[in-house]
Design a protein around this motif. Structure first.
Motif, PDB file in Angstrom:
ATOM      1  N   THR A  59     -34.840  -0.696  32.847  1.00  0.00           N
ATOM      2  CA  THR A  59     -34.860  -1.950  33.618  1.00  0.00           C
ATOM      3  C   THR A  59     -34.786  -3.150  32.683  1.00  0.00           C
ATOM      4  O   THR A  59     -34.115  -4.149  32.985  1.00  0.00           O
ATOM      5  CB  THR A  59     -36.132  -2.006  34.499  1.00  0.00           C
ATOM      6  OG1 THR A  59     -36.067  -0.928  35.442  1.00  0.00           O
ATOM      7  CG2 THR A  59     -36.259  -3.323  35.243  1.00  0.00           C
ATOM      8  N   GLU A 101     -34.444  -2.999  41.151  1.00  0.00           N
ATOM      9  CA  GLU A 101     -35.320  -1.973  41.699  1.00  0.00           C
ATOM     10  C   GLU A 101     -36.025  -2.611  42.902  1.00  0.00           C
ATOM     11  O   GLU A 101     -36.478  -3.748  42.814  1.00  0.00           O
ATOM     12  CB  GLU A 101     -36.374  -1.644  40.629  1.00  0.00           C
ATOM     13  CG  GLU A 101     -36.708  -0.202  40.487  1.00  0.00           C
ATOM     14  CD  GLU A 101     -37.577   0.040  39.250  1.00  0.00           C
ATOM     15  OE1 GLU A 101     -38.373   0.956  39.291  1.00  0.00           O
ATOM     16  OE2 GLU A 101     -37.444  -0.713  38.248  1.00  0.00           O
ATOM     17  N   ASP A 174     -30.275  -0.663  39.793  1.00  0.00           N
ATOM     18  CA  ASP A 174     -31.488  -0.104  39.195  1.00  0.00           C
ATOM     19  C   ASP A 174     -32.129   0.889  40.165  1.00  0.00           C
ATOM     20  O   ASP A 174     -32.652   0.491  41.201  1.00  0.00           O
ATOM     21  CB  ASP A 174     -32.474  -1.234  38.855  1.00  0.00           C
ATOM     22  CG  ASP A 174     -33.533  -0.790  37.852  1.00  0.00           C
ATOM     23  OD1 ASP A 174     -33.645   0.426  37.596  1.00  0.00           O
ATOM     24  OD2 ASP A 174     -34.248  -1.663  37.324  1.00  0.00           O
ATOM     25  N   GLU A 175     -32.039   2.178  39.829  1.00  0.00           N
ATOM     26  CA  GLU A 175     -32.662   3.253  40.621  1.00  0.00           C
ATOM     27  C   GLU A 175     -32.219   3.211  42.083  1.00  0.00           C
ATOM     28  O   GLU A 175     -33.043   3.108  42.993  1.00  0.00           O
ATOM     29  CB  GLU A 175     -34.193   3.170  40.533  1.00  0.00           C
ATOM     30  CG  GLU A 175     -34.698   3.013  39.111  1.00  0.00           C
ATOM     31  CD  GLU A 175     -35.419   4.235  38.558  1.00  0.00           C
ATOM     32  OE1 GLU A 175     -35.502   5.253  39.263  1.00  0.00           O
ATOM     33  OE2 GLU A 175     -35.873   4.158  37.402  1.00  0.00           O
TER      34      GLU A 175
HETATM   35 MG    MG Z   1     -37.130   0.699  35.677  1.00  0.00          MG
END
Ligand code: MG
Ligand code: ATP
Length: 248
Positions: A59, A101, A174-175
């Protein structure tokens, strides 16, 4: 952008033709150093998967790439141009788009209102809606629903629609798969694959390799703020198991 050199066989980093390029990045939070010389190059139209365990610095890397975190040393380049230190809003206008995220949508606004928020100079609201609902018909069915009441997968679809409304050059996720059922993840990654085919460059961060494997051209393993390996996704997936088991 014209210089398409990326292929799925490409393993070594090609900084010269990269759309998004991180060179020798050291960065962190205050006095805490997190990234220790990160090298990363995303080619035009490429899907680059950055994998690694909890706390590896994934991240943080996206924070640097989107201009939110200023590196202490190293360079960020966009289409060959040095943009280190450029504010995030300026980078966003230049085509760098991050879906954070947690997806960064407004839970108390409806689907339509969330999409309206993204319309700025040059993008018409009706175009944004048309594109979003064509790509994700489910969003069209839920257009008047509050975003916070959507399923996780639908929220990710909304986040992606918002991101794509600005016609980015590089999309960072992100994810994407976090908290989602495997079948929804597969559906979302199918869309990611289509986006890459249409020429968009995509940098995806995931903790687990499996979901992103089908669409990634290149994968990298990050641990302890350093990219340890870059290779083809299948090889990297195998090595990742060892990293997670602590056998590295
Ligand atoms: Mg992360
Ligand atoms: N705002 C912050 N202030 C201080 N330290 C931070 C901050 N954010 C992250 N860190 C630290 O930086 C390191 C890397 O965190 P980062 O969030 O980049 O990892 P990650 O690979 O994204 O992990 P995850 O898979 O859990 O999301 C961790 O040790 C974390 O504790």
């Amino acid at each position: 952008m014209e210089e398409m050199v990326a292929t799925s066989e490409q393993i070594s980093l090609d900084h010269e033709h990269a759309l998004l390029d991180l060179v020798g990045i050291h960065a962190g939070y205050g006095t805490i150093d997190v990234l220790h010389g990160v090298e990363l190059a995303v080619q035009p139209g490429q899907v680059f998967a950055l994998l690694g365990p909890n706390g590896a610095g994934k991240t943080t890397t996206l924070g640097v790439a989107s201009g939110q975190i200023m590196p202490s040393t190293g360079s960020l380049l966009l289409m060959g141009k040095e943009v280190t230190g450029t504010p995030p809003a300026v980078l966003a206008r230049a085509g760098v788009c991050l879906i954070p995220e947690g997806r960064g949508i407004f839970p108390n606004l409806t689907v339509i209102e969330n999409l309206r928020m993204i319309t700025f100079a040059g993008v018409s609201f009706s175009d944004v809606l048309d594109r979003a609902f064509l790509q994700f018909p489910r969003l069209g069915e839920r257009r008047k629903q509050l975003a916070g009441t959507l399923s996780g997968g639908e929220q990710q679809m909304l986040a992606m629609s918002r991101a794509l409304a600005s016609d980015p050059a590089v999309l960072m996720l992100d994810e994407l798969s976090m908290g989602l059922a495997p079948i929804i993840v597969e559906e979302l990654y199918e869309q990611v694959g289509h986006l890459a085919e249409s020429g968009l460059s995509i940098l995806i961060v995931e903790q687990f390799a499996q979901s992103v494997l089908g669409v990634a051209d290149v994968a990298a393993i990050m641990t302890g703020g350093v990219i340890q390996r870059i290779g083809n996704p299948d090889e990297i997936a195998e090595e990742l198991t060892e990293v997670y088991l602590g056998i590295s």
